[in-house]
Motif scaffolding. Structure first.
Motif, PDB file in Angstrom:
ATOM      1  N   VAL A   1      39.684  51.158  38.030  1.00  0.00           N
ATOM      2  CA  VAL A   1      39.802  50.692  39.411  1.00  0.00           C
ATOM      3  C   VAL A   1      38.630  51.235  40.218  1.00  0.00           C
ATOM      4  O   VAL A   1      38.183  52.376  40.016  1.00  0.00           O
ATOM      5  N   ASP A   2      38.099  50.415  41.118  1.00  0.00           N
ATOM      6  CA  ASP A   2      36.934  50.755  41.923  1.00  0.00           C
ATOM      7  C   ASP A   2      37.057  52.161  42.496  1.00  0.00           C
ATOM      8  O   ASP A   2      37.964  52.464  43.285  1.00  0.00           O
ATOM      9  N   ALA A   3      36.118  53.046  42.114  1.00  0.00           N
ATOM     10  CA  ALA A   3      36.169  54.447  42.552  1.00  0.00           C
ATOM     11  C   ALA A   3      35.969  54.577  44.051  1.00  0.00           C
ATOM     12  O   ALA A   3      36.409  55.566  44.658  1.00  0.00           O
ATOM     13  N   ARG A   4      35.343  53.563  44.675  1.00  0.00           N
ATOM     14  CA  ARG A   4      35.100  53.641  46.114  1.00  0.00           C
ATOM     15  C   ARG A   4      36.383  53.535  46.923  1.00  0.00           C
ATOM     16  O   ARG A   4      36.390  53.831  48.118  1.00  0.00           O
ATOM     17  N   LEU A   5      37.474  53.100  46.289  1.00  0.00           N
ATOM     18  CA  LEU A   5      38.766  53.078  46.977  1.00  0.00           C
ATOM     19  C   LEU A   5      39.335  54.480  47.121  1.00  0.00           C
ATOM     20  O   LEU A   5      40.290  54.691  47.890  1.00  0.00           O
ATOM     21  N   GLU A   6      38.808  55.431  46.370  1.00  0.00           N
ATOM     22  CA  GLU A   6      39.224  56.836  46.437  1.00  0.00           C
ATOM     23  C   GLU A   6      40.727  57.018  46.269  1.00  0.00           C
ATOM     24  O   GLU A   6      41.373  57.813  46.932  1.00  0.00           O
ATOM     25  N   GLY A   7      41.263  56.236  45.358  1.00  0.00           N
ATOM     26  CA  GLY A   7      42.682  56.352  45.036  1.00  0.00           C
ATOM     27  C   GLY A   7      43.621  55.688  46.022  1.00  0.00           C
ATOM     28  O   GLY A   7      44.855  55.733  45.839  1.00  0.00           O
ATOM     29  N   ASN A   8      43.104  55.047  47.055  1.00  0.00           N
ATOM     30  CA  ASN A   8      43.948  54.393  48.066  1.00  0.00           C
ATOM     31  C   ASN A   8      44.267  52.962  47.642  1.00  0.00           C
ATOM     32  O   ASN A   8      43.685  52.000  48.140  1.00  0.00           O
ATOM     33  N   TYR A   9      45.155  52.825  46.677  1.00  0.00           N
ATOM     34  CA  TYR A   9      45.566  51.503  46.219  1.00  0.00           C
ATOM     35  C   TYR A   9      46.958  51.589  45.622  1.00  0.00           C
ATOM     36  O   TYR A   9      47.465  52.669  45.319  1.00  0.00           O
ATOM     37  N   ASN A  10      47.579  50.417  45.481  1.00  0.00           N
ATOM     38  CA  ASN A  10      48.910  50.309  44.876  1.00  0.00           C
ATOM     39  C   ASN A  10      48.755  50.271  43.361  1.00  0.00           C
ATOM     40  O   ASN A  10      48.134  49.350  42.817  1.00  0.00           O
ATOM     41  N   ILE A  11      49.284  51.296  42.675  1.00  0.00           N
ATOM     42  CA  ILE A  11      49.089  51.433  41.228  1.00  0.00           C
ATOM     43  C   ILE A  11      49.664  50.221  40.487  1.00  0.00           C
ATOM     44  O   ILE A  11      49.020  49.673  39.575  1.00  0.00           O
ATOM     45  N   ASP A  12      50.877  49.785  40.862  1.00  0.00           N
ATOM     46  CA  ASP A  12      51.502  48.662  40.154  1.00  0.00           C
ATOM     47  C   ASP A  12      50.691  47.388  40.325  1.00  0.00           C
ATOM     48  O   ASP A  12      50.494  46.626  39.371  1.00  0.00           O
ATOM     49  N   GLU A  13      50.209  47.163  41.553  1.00  0.00           N
ATOM     50  CA  GLU A  13      49.414  45.958  41.787  1.00  0.00           C
ATOM     51  C   GLU A  13      48.087  46.021  41.034  1.00  0.00           C
ATOM     52  O   GLU A  13      47.621  45.022  40.479  1.00  0.00           O
ATOM     53  N   ALA A  14      47.457  47.199  40.998  1.00  0.00           N
ATOM     54  CA  ALA A  14      46.183  47.333  40.298  1.00  0.00           C
ATOM     55  C   ALA A  14      46.354  47.110  38.796  1.00  0.00           C
ATOM     56  O   ALA A  14      45.544  46.423  38.164  1.00  0.00           O
ATOM     57  N   CYS A  15      47.406  47.681  38.204  1.00  0.00           N
ATOM     58  CA  CYS A  15      47.667  47.472  36.770  1.00  0.00           C
ATOM     59  C   CYS A  15      47.925  46.002  36.473  1.00  0.00           C
ATOM     60  O   CYS A  15      47.439  45.454  35.482  1.00  0.00           O
ATOM     61  N   LEU A  16      48.707  45.362  37.352  1.00  0.00           N
ATOM     62  CA  LEU A  16      48.983  43.936  37.164  1.00  0.00           C
ATOM     63  C   LEU A  16      47.686  43.129  37.243  1.00  0.00           C
ATOM     64  O   LEU A  16      47.454  42.235  36.429  1.00  0.00           O
ATOM     65  N   ALA A  17      46.817  43.442  38.212  1.00  0.00           N
ATOM     66  CA  ALA A  17      45.561  42.705  38.362  1.00  0.00           C
ATOM     67  C   ALA A  17      44.673  42.868  37.127  1.00  0.00           C
ATOM     68  O   ALA A  17      44.070  41.900  36.651  1.00  0.00           O
ATOM     69  N   LEU A  18      44.594  44.093  36.580  1.00  0.00           N
ATOM     70  CA  LEU A  18      43.738  44.335  35.418  1.00  0.00           C
ATOM     71  C   LEU A  18      44.260  43.609  34.177  1.00  0.00           C
ATOM     72  O   LEU A  18      43.506  42.929  33.461  1.00  0.00           O
ATOM     73  N   LYS A  19      45.563  43.728  33.927  1.00  0.00           N
ATOM     74  CA  LYS A  19      46.124  43.099  32.728  1.00  0.00           C
ATOM     75  C   LYS A  19      46.129  41.573  32.853  1.00  0.00           C
ATOM     76  O   LYS A  19      45.858  40.855  31.882  1.00  0.00           O
ATOM     77  N   LEU A  20      46.427  41.084  34.063  1.00  0.00           N
ATOM     78  CA  LEU A  20      46.408  39.640  34.261  1.00  0.00           C
ATOM     79  C   LEU A  20      44.979  39.113  34.155  1.00  0.00           C
ATOM     80  O   LEU A  20      44.752  38.020  33.626  1.00  0.00           O
ATOM     81  N   GLY A  21      43.991  39.891  34.623  1.00  0.00           N
ATOM     82  CA  GLY A  21      42.598  39.485  34.483  1.00  0.00           C
ATOM     83  C   GLY A  21      42.194  39.365  33.026  1.00  0.00           C
ATOM     84  O   GLY A  21      41.495  38.434  32.633  1.00  0.00           O
ATOM     85  N   LEU A  22      42.647  40.331  32.187  1.00  0.00           N
ATOM     86  CA  LEU A  22      42.352  40.257  30.751  1.00  0.00           C
ATOM     87  C   LEU A  22      43.034  39.057  30.110  1.00  0.00           C
ATOM     88  O   LEU A  22      42.456  38.377  29.257  1.00  0.00           O
ATOM     89  N   LEU A  23      44.288  38.788  30.532  1.00  0.00           N
ATOM     90  CA  LEU A  23      45.018  37.660  29.955  1.00  0.00           C
ATOM     91  C   LEU A  23      44.347  36.335  30.326  1.00  0.00           C
ATOM     92  O   LEU A  23      44.191  35.447  29.485  1.00  0.00           O
ATOM     93  N   CYS A  24      43.940  36.197  31.605  1.00  0.00           N
ATOM     94  CA  CYS A  24      43.299  34.953  32.043  1.00  0.00           C
ATOM     95  C   CYS A  24      41.944  34.748  31.362  1.00  0.00           C
ATOM     96  O   CYS A  24      41.531  33.604  31.124  1.00  0.00           O
ATOM     97  N   SER A  25      41.232  35.837  31.050  1.00  0.00           N
ATOM     98  CA  SER A  25      39.923  35.717  30.413  1.00  0.00           C
ATOM     99  C   SER A  25      40.017  35.830  28.891  1.00  0.00           C
ATOM    100  O   SER A  25      39.042  36.192  28.229  1.00  0.00           O
ATOM    101  N   HIS A  26      41.178  35.506  28.362  1.00  0.00           N
ATOM    102  CA  HIS A  26      41.365  35.524  26.899  1.00  0.00           C
ATOM    103  C   HIS A  26      40.389  34.538  26.256  1.00  0.00           C
ATOM    104  O   HIS A  26      40.196  33.423  26.752  1.00  0.00           O
ATOM    105  N   PRO A  27      39.742  34.904  25.141  1.00  0.00           N
ATOM    106  CA  PRO A  27      38.752  33.999  24.530  1.00  0.00           C
ATOM    107  C   PRO A  27      39.333  32.693  24.024  1.00  0.00           C
ATOM    108  O   PRO A  27      38.625  31.697  23.918  1.00  0.00           O
ATOM    109  N   PHE A  28      40.639  32.688  23.679  1.00  0.00           N
ATOM    110  CA  PHE A  28      41.277  31.458  23.222  1.00  0.00           C
ATOM    111  C   PHE A  28      42.006  30.818  24.393  1.00  0.00           C
ATOM    112  O   PHE A  28      42.898  31.418  24.997  1.00  0.00           O
TER     113      PHE A  28
END
Length: 739
Positions: free
Chosen positions: A650-677
């Motif tokens: 997660v962007d270090a410039r946020l300095e930890g000021n973010y919602n952990i659940d939302e950030a995890c969802l965004a990262l995993k959903l981003g990987l799923l959407c960019s699946h090679p197949f």
């Protein structure tokens, strides 16, 4: 002489004199408007004067019995007069003539107006004056008593009004108007545009609103489930209609439905009736010169008891968007427990003219004579005008006539941008240079994209597509306003976004502050909603082809707006059909494009996945780690996920000021959407369900995803497609504000 009073004894005048009745008038009216209270006090004074006139008719008592009798008679008279006063008060609280009135024009009126609403010199009620993003209201001055029966049900009522909507365009308007019954005249918290000046995002649909409205809407808003951009609807407490239907009427001669255009610039009449016995709301409309049709436009069954308050105001509300539109009411009538009086259409004021003035007959006669008389002067003037015209010459073809309202003149665009000066340059992208401009007539701020384009093949189809896309209405989409063509150049005109593009905030360009996590999450959900609309909810499937932070722009409220959609088709028209030609940006291109060269909704999903990762991590999809090596953002996130340190991406410039659940969802959903197949990627509808927590992400293994990624990247077709495409490598914002 009468019997002298004892000390402290009160006379008849003291019991029922003017002072007492004036006080009673004041006590009875604290909740009424000042005008009504004044009328009550006036009537009280008149009654007091009447009583003083009648007092000499009663002789002074000569004995005790007579004395008692003389005190009783004035008191009984006072009670009788108070009853009359009460009846007069009731009549005042229900409006003129027992809740009935009729206006055939508004020259002499006492309507209460606010916002952009005015009354013109010829008696037109002008709810909006053409100013962008404004609202206006007009109300009958006194509240009406809608509940009078012992069981507290809302009375039947009937109203009719003549209205007209005048837009600068013959086929485009924003937005509509409504008749409204509300407990208050205060709509200061309401918003313009799609909310019609009645409510706002927060309280739309709240039962505490207590308003009933009939809307005449000229924009299709998917968020309110509108039928189309030309409909009438009955609403309670919000903008989602109980029932609605296409604007029109049923002809008496054959019973067939006839369409009406609300923005035809012609006056038309509406009838609204509520029958409390069967809880029915009936809406009828017709052109002004046609009598009320027997068959209504639609009927809705709804009990307004509990919605309309005991005492309520009636009037009109209207709102505008980004187009010059004026809403007018020419006449109005109302009746409680009866049919609304007939409006005298012969006395209605005239509507203002819209469009060019008709050429006078005198000019047609004088002009040839003047031309012949001063042919040398005219010839000289024509020569100078032609030389001047060459400076602003445009390319026009016969087929462009049908797109007339969406065509801007080059002269207007030239003046709007001060000759496309560099100081107005907003950005340079893969499709051309973009300038900020202010249109000379409407003063509307726009972004003008200047694209070099010499091809004639496919231009008609491309312009048709641009005009069609310009009709798309979504709050997270940058709207195309129109176009212009000149000497191998194409100019596209867009809404102007004052806060620039997302990439300038992600990477700290031009002194932009860092985007907070709340803003990032709001932008992610907005762009996902927009893509779902383009892929599945509009009448055609629209594929964006180039989703990335530089094409996501921010309006004045920091809402993410997707721009530059569909423009890749411009380059397709220039391409030899036998050659492979892929348009997009390296890092956002789906792997299957190397084999098929065909964009699909799932290729947009791939780019959205990369956008998700980029906006969450604050890193580009491909970054230079050294002179000879590159780091793929997907690989970097997968490595951290495999090692159990996913949140370190997660962007270090946020300095930890973010919602952990939302950030995890965004990262995993981003990987799923960019699946090679492609078959493993979700649709945008599923993406929205994941973001709204309506569905849980499927189980994913970072090891499996990394294996698939390595396999597809080693495929020779992928290398071929990158080297053979015309993909750009990071275009800058093309519709944004600020450089």
């Amino acid at each position: 002489m009468g019997k002298p009073r004892r000390a402290g004894e009160k006379s008849d005048e003291d019991y029922c004199g003017p002072k007492l009745l004036r006080c009673l008038g004041d006590m009875c009216c604290p909740s009424l408007e000042r005008k009504v209270a004044y009328e009550v006090r006036r009537k009280a004074a008149n009654l007091a004067s009447m009583l003083n006139t009648l007092t000499p008719l009663f002789p002074s008592p000569q004995d005790h019995n007579h004395a008692m009798s003389s005190k009783i008679k004035p008191v009984s008279m006072l009670l009788h007069l108070l009853l009359i006063l009460n009846l007069n008060l009731a009549a005042l609280t229900t409006g003129d003539n027992h809740g009935q009135f009729v206006y055939s024009g508004f020259s002499d009126n006492d309507l209460v107006v606010d916002g952009a609403t005015t009354i013109t010199s010829n008696g037109l009620l002008e709810l909006t004056n053409g100013t962008n993003q404004q609202k206006g209201h007009a109300f009958y001055p006194t509240p009406l008593q809608f509940v009078r029966s012992p069981n507290g049900t809302v009375q039947s009522f009937s109203t009719s009004f003549v209205f007209a909507i005048l837009s600068v365009y013959t086929d485009l308007s924003a937005h509509g108007m409504a008749f409204v019954v509300a407990p208050s005249r205060n709509f200061s918290a309401a918003m313009p545009e799609q909310f019609l000046g009645l409510t706002n995002i927060q309280n739309n649909g709240n039962v505490s609103n207590h308003f009933f409205a009939v809307e005449l809407d000229t924009i299709q808003n998917k968020e309110f489930n509108d039928l189309n951009a030309n409909h009438a609807g009955a609403n309670v407490n919000g903008l989602k209609s109980l029932k609605s239907y296409y604007a029109g009427y049923y002809a008496e001669e054959d019973g067939n439905f006839r369409n009406l255009s609300l923005i035809s610039r012609e006056a038309m009449q509406v009838w609204i009736d509520y029958d409390h016995k069967v809880s029915s709301i009936t809406v009828t409309m017709a052109p002004l010169k046609i009598a009320r049709p027997t068959k209504p436009l639609f009927t809705a069954t709804y009990n307004l008891t509990g919605v309309v308050t005991d005492v309520a105001y009636i009037g009109f509300s209207a709102a505008t968007g980004t187009i010059d539109v004026r809403h007018y009411v020419l006449g109005w009538s109302f009746s409680m427990n009866g049919t609304a009086p007939t409006i005298d259409t012969a006395r209605l004021p005239k509507l203002p003219r819209v469009g060019p003035k008709p050429r006078s007959k005198l000019l047609e006669i004088v002009l040839p004579i003047a031309t012949a008389s001063f042919i040398l002067i005219v010839g000289t003037v024509v020569f100078l005008l032609i030389r001047r015209h060459l400076k602003y010459a445009e390319l026009r073809e016969d087929w462009e006539v049908e797109f007339g309202p969406h065509r801007f003149s080059y002269k207007d665009l030239f003046y709007a941008t001060e000759g496309f000066k560099e100081k107005h340059l907003l950005g340079i992208g893969g499709f051309g240079r973009v300038y900020k401009g202010i249109l000379p007539v409407s003063k509307l701020e726009v972004a003008v994209k200047r694209v070099s384009h010499d091809s004639k093949q496919g231009m008609k189809e491309f312009i048709a597509e641009i005009v069609s896309i310009g009709h798309i209405q979504h709050r997270n989409l940058v709207r195309v306003l129109g176009y212009c063509r000149r000497r191998g150049e194409l100019f596209l005109v867009y809404e102007y976004m004052p806060n620039g593009s997302v990439d300038k905030y992600l990477y700290g360009k031009q002194g932009k502050p860092i985007l907070s996590w709340a803003n990032r999450w709001h932008i992610i959900k907005g762009i996902a909603s927009c893509l779902l609309y383009l892929h599945e909810e509009w009448e055609k499937t629209v594929i964006h082809r180039d989703i990335k932070p530089s094409n996501v722009l921010l309006d004045s409220d920091m809402n993410g707006r997707l721009g530059d959609f569909g423009l890749a088709r411009l380059y397709d028209h220039d391409t030899d059909p036998q050659t492979t030609h892929v348009v997009g940006t390296i890092g956002y291109l789906a792997p299957e494009l190397g084999h098929t060269s065909k964009a699909t909704p799932l290729t947009d999903v791939f780019a959205f996945g990369m956008f998700l990762l980029e906006i969450t991590c604050g890193r580009r999809p491909i970054s230079e780690t050294s002179l000879d090596s590159q780091c793929m953002l997907v690989d970097w996130v997968l490595e951290h996920w495999s090692s159990g340190s996913l949140l370190e991406t997660v962007d270090a410039r946020l300095e930890g000021n973010y919602n952990i659940d939302e950030a995890c969802l965004a990262l995993k959903l981003g990987l799923l959407c960019s699946h090679p197949f492609s078959k493993e990627r979700p649709t945008m509808r599923q993406v929205m369900q994941y973001l709204d927590s309506e569905m849980v992400l499927p189980e994913m293994s970072p090891a499996d995803m990394r294996f698939h990624m390595m396999a597809i990247m080693q495929n020779e077709g992928f290398d071929d497609y990158i080297t053979g495409s015309t993909a750009s490598t990071g275009t800058t914002s093309v519709l944004s504000g600020g450089r």
